[in-house]
Structures are given as C-alpha cells and as structure tokens.
Design an enzyme around this catalytic site. Structure first.
Site, mmCIF file in Angstrom:
data_model
loop_
_atom_site.group_PDB
_atom_site.id
_atom_site.type_symbol
_atom_site.label_atom_id
_atom_site.label_comp_id
_atom_site.label_asym_id
_atom_site.label_seq_id
_atom_site.Cartn_x
_atom_site.Cartn_y
_atom_site.Cartn_z
ATOM 1 N N TYR A 193 0.437 4.977 -1.211
ATOM 2 C CA TYR A 193 0.288 6.083 -1.327
ATOM 3 C C TYR A 193 -0.219 6.444 -0.110
ATOM 4 O O TYR A 193 -0.165 7.910 0.501
ATOM 5 C CB TYR A 193 -1.514 6.075 -1.995
ATOM 6 C CG TYR A 193 -2.510 7.098 -2.703
ATOM 7 C CD1 TYR A 193 -2.198 7.536 -3.698
ATOM 8 C CD2 TYR A 193 -3.177 7.143 -1.333
ATOM 9 C CE1 TYR A 193 -2.828 8.461 -3.920
ATOM 10 C CE2 TYR A 193 -4.386 7.787 -1.443
ATOM 11 C CZ TYR A 193 -4.281 8.253 -3.159
ATOM 12 O OH TYR A 193 -5.223 9.851 -3.237
ATOM 13 N N LYS B 37 1.102 10.230 0.477
ATOM 14 C CA LYS B 37 -0.096 11.850 1.151
ATOM 15 C C LYS B 37 0.351 12.641 3.001
ATOM 16 O O LYS B 37 -0.084 13.372 2.762
ATOM 17 C CB LYS B 37 -1.342 11.375 1.504
ATOM 18 C CG LYS B 37 -2.017 10.756 -0.682
ATOM 19 C CD LYS B 37 -1.703 11.943 -1.324
ATOM 20 C CE LYS B 37 -2.316 11.621 -2.665
ATOM 21 N NZ LYS B 37 -2.560 12.201 -3.796
#
Ligand code: NAD
Length: 248
Positions: free
Chosen positions: A156, A160
């Site tokens: 993740y 990002k």
C-alpha cells in the site's frame, strides 16, 4: 457563487467513504458529477439520487479503475455525456495489509494495480480532453504512509508513494497547458477501510494525532473542493497532508 459551478468532476471509487463525501461536496458546490465504483449495490444506487437532489447532473458508472481498456472507454462516454471533464479525482483504492514475510505476489500485484495503475489509466484517459480545453485539475488520493512508510503496509505504501511521483511528473508535463495535478495525503480517516483495523491499533493511531481525533471523509472532501476550484489556480505538483498534524 458556488465554488465549482459549471465544472464537471469525475470521482473514482465513490460509492462509499471518502469518494462519496467528495461527490456530495462537489454537487453541493454546484459541480456536475460523474462517479464510478465496482458494483451496482445500494450505496452506488443511492448516491446518484442523492447527487441529483442538489440540482446538478449526476451519473454513476460501474467500472474497474484498474482496467485500462474499460477506463478509456468510460472516460470517452463521460465526456460525451457531460460535454467536458474539468476535475478528475483518482480516489479508488484498497488495502491488503500484511508483513512482507507473509505477503503474497497476488497481494502485492493487486494493490499496485488498483491503487497505482488506476491513476495512470484515468489520467491518461482524461488528458486528451483536458489538453484540448487547456484546463483541468487532477487530484490523486495518496496517503501519509506513502510519505512515511508503515510496517505491514509495504504494498500500500509503495502504491501511494508511486502516486506522489506520478503527480509531480504530470504537474511538470502538463503545466504549460494549464492542467494542474496535486496529491492529497490523508492521515487516519474514519471509513470502512480503517474500520477493518483491530480496536487497539485504531486507538494507537488516534493517540499519535495532535488534533486528537480521526479525520472525517468531509475533512478530505473539503481539501478536494479547494484543489478542484479556482481557489487553487496556482497550486500544482503538491502533496497536501490532511492528517491532523500526524505528518509534519
Ligand atoms: P473505502 O474502502 O471506504 O472506499 C473505497 C471505494 O473504492 C469503495 O467504494 C470501493 O468499492 C472502491 N473501489 C475499490 N477498488 C476499485 C476499483 N478497482 N475501481 C473502482 N472503484 C474501486 O476507502 P476510503 O477510506 O474511502 O479510501 C478512499 C481513498 O483514500 C483510497 O485511495 C484510500 O487508499 C485513501 N486513503 C484512505 C485513508 C483512510 O484512513 N480511510 C487514509 C489515507 C488514504
């Protein structure tokens, strides 16, 4: 005068959570809203009705933002239906949290595809229209963990962080055509995504926030009003932290 009057916004992953709050905030500010999500569920159906009640044009599109071909087609359809796209909010995102030791190749690939490739897919699709208009604002939903990293979220966080690099590059590439591109890095926002976390981890996060509370989807939506509107006409290539001073 409403801040987004006359503009059309496209928001991905808007059936619930932060995306839904952005869609509603945009409609309240007078924008016509095209929104996407994966499934034609109750959330999805009710959003279109809720937006229409503000007297704007609104339409939902079932579409997987991580699919290149269908994203191109959907954006063409939206442009034909709405006449233009002024603001793109790349909001759709998922988590598959686990330590690297346990992370499977599938968990890595899925998070990168849904969170990062989707941003490429949609931005590439809208750019041809924004280039012709010589106007546009692209807002990409990153995260504080894309800036700082987080144990158990390497997939993740990488997705990002990738969004931030993409955002800064597009701001440089398309700036001469009056197209702006910014990222928002929300901190701990109370949605279904964060509900999945165990209580003790959630409490631990909140203790680390100087403003002493989790953020709301509206806190993030308000930043999206700013970045989508002319109030931010000289702001591009930036990462706006909406995190209660968690990341300073
Ligand atoms: P959420 O899980 O509540 O909502 C995400 C929405 O995106 C869902 O409606 C889901 O169906 C949709 N979606 C998922 N995959 C999709 C796909 N491939 N195509 C289209 N739609 C898809 O999450 P949220 O908390 O509202 O998060 C929204 C965004 O904000 C995400 O990008 C997330 O990473 C980011 N974010 C959230 C937080 C937080 O604390 N909640 C913090 C930082 C960043």
């Amino acid at each position: 005068m409403k801040l987004l009057e006359g503009k059309t916004g496209l928001i991905t992953g808007a059936a619930r959570g932060i995306g839904r709050a952005i869609a509603i905030a945009y409609a309240k500010e007078g924008a016509n809203v095209a929104f996407t999500d994966m499934a034609d569920d109750d959330n999805f159906k009710s959003l279109e009705k809720e937006l229409l009640a503000f007297g704007v044009k609104a339409k939902g599109y079932i579409s997987d933002a991580s699919n290149f071909e269908s994203s191109q087609k959907m954006v063409d359809d939206i442009n034909a239906e709405f006449g233009k796209i002024d603001i793109l909010v790349n909001n759709a995102g998922i988590t598959r949290d686990t330590l690297l030791m346990r992370m499977t190749e599938e968990q890595w690939d899925l998070v990168i595809r849904v969170n990062l490739k989707s941003v490429f897919n949609l931005t590439k699709a809208v750019q041809k229209y924004m280039l012709k208009q010589k106007n546009g604002s692209i807002i990409n939903m990153s995260s504080v963990v894309g800036v700082s990293g987080n144990a158990g979220q390497s997939n993740y966080s990488a997705s990002k962080a990738g969004i931030i690099g993409f955002t800064k590059s597009i701001a440089r590439e398309l700036g001469s055509r009056n197209i702006r591109c910014n990222a928002i890095a929300p901190g701990f926002i109370i949605t279904e995504m964060t509900h999945k976390l165990p209580d003790d981890i959630r409490d631990e996060w909140v203790k680390r926030i100087p403003l002493q509370r989790g953020g709301t989807p509206d806190d993030v939506a308000n930043a999206c009003i700013f970045l989508g509107s002319e109030l931010s006409s000289y702001v591009s290539g930036q990462v706006l932290n909406v995190c209660g001073a968690m990341n300073t």
